[in-house]
Design a protein around this motif. Structure first.
Motif, PDB file in Angstrom:
ATOM      1  N   GLN A 291       1.490   8.777  -6.116  1.00 55.22           N
ATOM      2  CA  GLN A 291       1.696  10.385  -5.971  1.00 55.22           C
ATOM      3  C   GLN A 291       2.753  10.740  -6.926  1.00 55.22           C
ATOM      4  O   GLN A 291       2.847  12.055  -7.349  1.00 55.22           O
ATOM      5  CB  GLN A 291       2.053  10.584  -4.442  1.00 55.22           C
ATOM      6  CG  GLN A 291       1.090  10.293  -3.402  1.00 55.22           C
ATOM      7  CD  GLN A 291       1.494  10.066  -2.065  1.00 55.22           C
ATOM      8  OE1 GLN A 291       2.742  10.185  -1.733  1.00 55.22           O
ATOM      9  NE2 GLN A 291       0.841  10.418  -1.250  1.00 55.22           N
TER      10      GLN A 291
ATOM     11  N   ARG B  13       0.857   3.828  -3.099  1.00 60.84           N
ATOM     12  CA  ARG B  13       0.640   5.253  -2.892  1.00 60.84           C
ATOM     13  C   ARG B  13       1.840   6.054  -3.464  1.00 60.84           C
ATOM     14  O   ARG B  13       1.476   7.217  -4.046  1.00 60.84           O
ATOM     15  CB  ARG B  13       0.128   5.672  -1.315  1.00 60.84           C
ATOM     16  CG  ARG B  13      -1.207   5.508  -1.191  1.00 60.84           C
ATOM     17  CD  ARG B  13      -1.300   6.019   0.273  1.00 60.84           C
ATOM     18  NE  ARG B  13      -0.450   5.584   1.424  1.00 60.84           N
ATOM     19  CZ  ARG B  13      -0.536   4.309   2.047  1.00 60.84           C
ATOM     20  NH1 ARG B  13      -1.552   3.567   1.741  1.00 60.84           N
ATOM     21  NH2 ARG B  13       0.179   4.153   2.990  1.00 60.84           N
TER      22      ARG B  13
ATOM     23  N   ASN C 273       0.912  -1.110  -0.028  1.00 61.54           N
ATOM     24  CA  ASN C 273      -0.042   0.088  -0.016  1.00 61.54           C
ATOM     25  C   ASN C 273       0.918   1.177   0.086  1.00 61.54           C
ATOM     26  O   ASN C 273       0.457   2.175  -0.753  1.00 61.54           O
ATOM     27  CB  ASN C 273      -1.008  -0.026   1.213  1.00 61.54           C
ATOM     28  CG  ASN C 273      -2.166  -0.940   0.978  1.00 61.54           C
ATOM     29  OD1 ASN C 273      -2.532  -1.613   0.049  1.00 61.54           O
ATOM     30  ND2 ASN C 273      -2.610  -1.567   2.123  1.00 61.54           N
TER      31      ASN C 273
END
Length: 146
Positions: free
Chosen positions: A128, A124, A120
């Motif tokens: 991003q 992310r 995770n």
């Protein structure tokens, strides 16, 4: 012996790969992972740090605790295509893989929860970073209409 091998094969990361990243201060994620070697396919336990779009690894936490620390390796998440579970590929519990366009690296976490947390966090960071690249792209549509 390992240090001689690293010198002979130029495995140490380029300092430009982690320049300006204060990995010792407020990282996004840290922890132990077991990583398969790039050239010699043995498994080694390493201390990992995720910060500012870079995944860095060290021999142990003390090597990462000061500005003078030198990572054993660095991966830019901008080069990553996927991060996903790999128990079926490796036949090891809590395994996951991180793939770029050119290679796949394998890792084993201490637990399934740790594995999911790393997947995770890295996922992310990939998203991003891709957003920040997209936000910085400027397209001039008028220049193609001549």
């Amino acid at each position: 012996m390992e240090n001689l091998w690293r010198l002979a094969t130029a495995q140490d990361p380029n300092p430009e790969d982690y320049q300006g990243i204060e990995f010792w201060s407020n990282p996004e994620r840290t922890g132990w992972l077991t990583k398969q070697g790039d050239y010699i396919k043995t498994w080694r336990r390493r201390w990992f740090i995720l910060k500012q779009g870079k995944l860095l690894w060290f021999k142990d936490p003390t090597a990462a605790a000061a500005p003078s620390g030198v990572p054993r390796g660095v991966i830019s998440v901008s080069d990553c295509v996927t991060v996903k579970g790999a128990e079926d590929v490796l036949r090891k519990p809590s395994a996951f893989e991180l793939s770029t366009a050119h290679s796949t690296m394998f890792f084993v976490a201490d637990s399934d929860k740790e594995k999911e947390d790393w997947i995770n966090s890295i996922g992310r960071a990939i998203v991003q970073h891709s957003r920040s690249l997209a936000d910085n792209e400027v397209v001039d549509y008028d220049s193609s209409r001549r």
